[in-house]
Scaffold this active site. Sequence first.
Site, PDB file in Angstrom:
ATOM      1  N   THR A 182     -60.080  28.733 -35.286  1.00 56.45           N
ATOM      2  CA  THR A 182     -59.017  28.539 -34.314  1.00 56.45           C
ATOM      3  C   THR A 182     -59.328  27.338 -33.443  1.00 56.45           C
ATOM      4  O   THR A 182     -60.496  27.012 -33.219  1.00 56.45           O
ATOM      5  CB  THR A 182     -58.802  29.790 -33.448  1.00 56.45           C
ATOM      6  N   GLY A 215     -70.237  24.407 -40.170  1.00 60.85           N
ATOM      7  CA  GLY A 215     -69.084  23.593 -40.534  1.00 60.85           C
ATOM      8  C   GLY A 215     -68.817  22.548 -39.462  1.00 60.85           C
ATOM      9  O   GLY A 215     -69.720  22.132 -38.725  1.00 60.85           O
TER      10      GLY A 215
HETATM   11  N1  GLY Z   1     -63.546  24.612 -40.219  1.00 62.45           N
HETATM   12  C1  GLY Z   1     -64.419  25.681 -40.174  1.00 62.45           C
HETATM   13  C2  GLY Z   1     -65.549  25.621 -41.071  1.00 62.45           C
HETATM   14  O1  GLY Z   1     -65.559  24.859 -42.020  1.00 62.45           O
HETATM   15  O2  GLY Z   1     -66.482  26.367 -40.851  1.00 62.45           O
END
Ligand code: GLY
Length: 314
Positions: free
Chosen positions: A171, A200
């Site tokens: 989010t 990430g």
């Molecule tokens: N955008 C979230 C992730 O890749 O962990």
Amino acid sequence: MAGVVVGSSNARIGIQAAIDILRDGGNALDAAVAAIKLIEDSLEDNSVGTGGIPNLIGQVELDASIMHGKNLASGAVGAVKQYPNPIEIARKVMDVTPHVMLAGEGAELFAKHHGFKPAELLTDDAREMWRKRIEEGGPSQQRIEEDRYELFNQAVADWAKMLHKEIYGTTNVIVRDDSGDIVTAVSTSGWGFKWPGRLGDSPIIGAGNYADNRFGGAACTGRGEMAIRSATAHSVIMYMRHGKSLGDAVHEAMQDLSHLQDPYAERSNTMNIVAMDRNGNVTAASTSESATYVVQTTDMDAYEERTRTHVPLT
Ligand code: GLY
């Protein structure tokens, strides 16, 4: 311009709280944290906070970051277990340390030291999703318990097959208050069944999150590895800095992603950006058709769900 909040579609859960704070004269920072905290606590979403999909070995690991566009102050935490509101810990990192990012045990120690309360993050539903996935394609629970090192060796070969393109939700919200301050905030449980310790883009300033009052703010959801490699949130701001309109800046940052060489691209190249310019105008783009985002200003009674511009990666 009135206060404005824009965010990923699941930000609908917290957007009213942010608007209420802005209407009461509160600032963008408090509004952004309040919105994200509600999403982290909601069991409606299994990509953020409590109820998040666990990693390969069944642990929920959370990442979050926050950035203040006034002075580029930033705070982030990664791979935090047992603390349900990483966005508050990220804010604390920003407020009271000389650091930007804390990860793992160090972040948990920091959270404990500052009085954050631990809690169980793995819900029955998320455990069941994990158990099914492990049974389908991964290492058995018994092996996980018996020999973690062997598990890692074996699982690394098969692990990518277990990843699923629909389970790397996140989010984000971008808030601009009446004084023109822009704050971006991002929180996630990361890619479902991820490698333990995998981070990430969400806790990486410049990748999943960037704000600079002079130009605007941007935040990403989707496959974080892509946003890390292209510094996607920062790219949006840089393109605006160099004269592109908000829409063109987002489009260009998305197009940058199509140059990534990537053996996993076919099954998992999803990226979404929400962005705001310095005046509070907003837009959003996605590699997926019909993806949405939410926006509300302090003079709107309710949030509006809008369709993102579709930018397929060619
Ligand atoms: N955008 C979230 C992730 O890749 O962990």
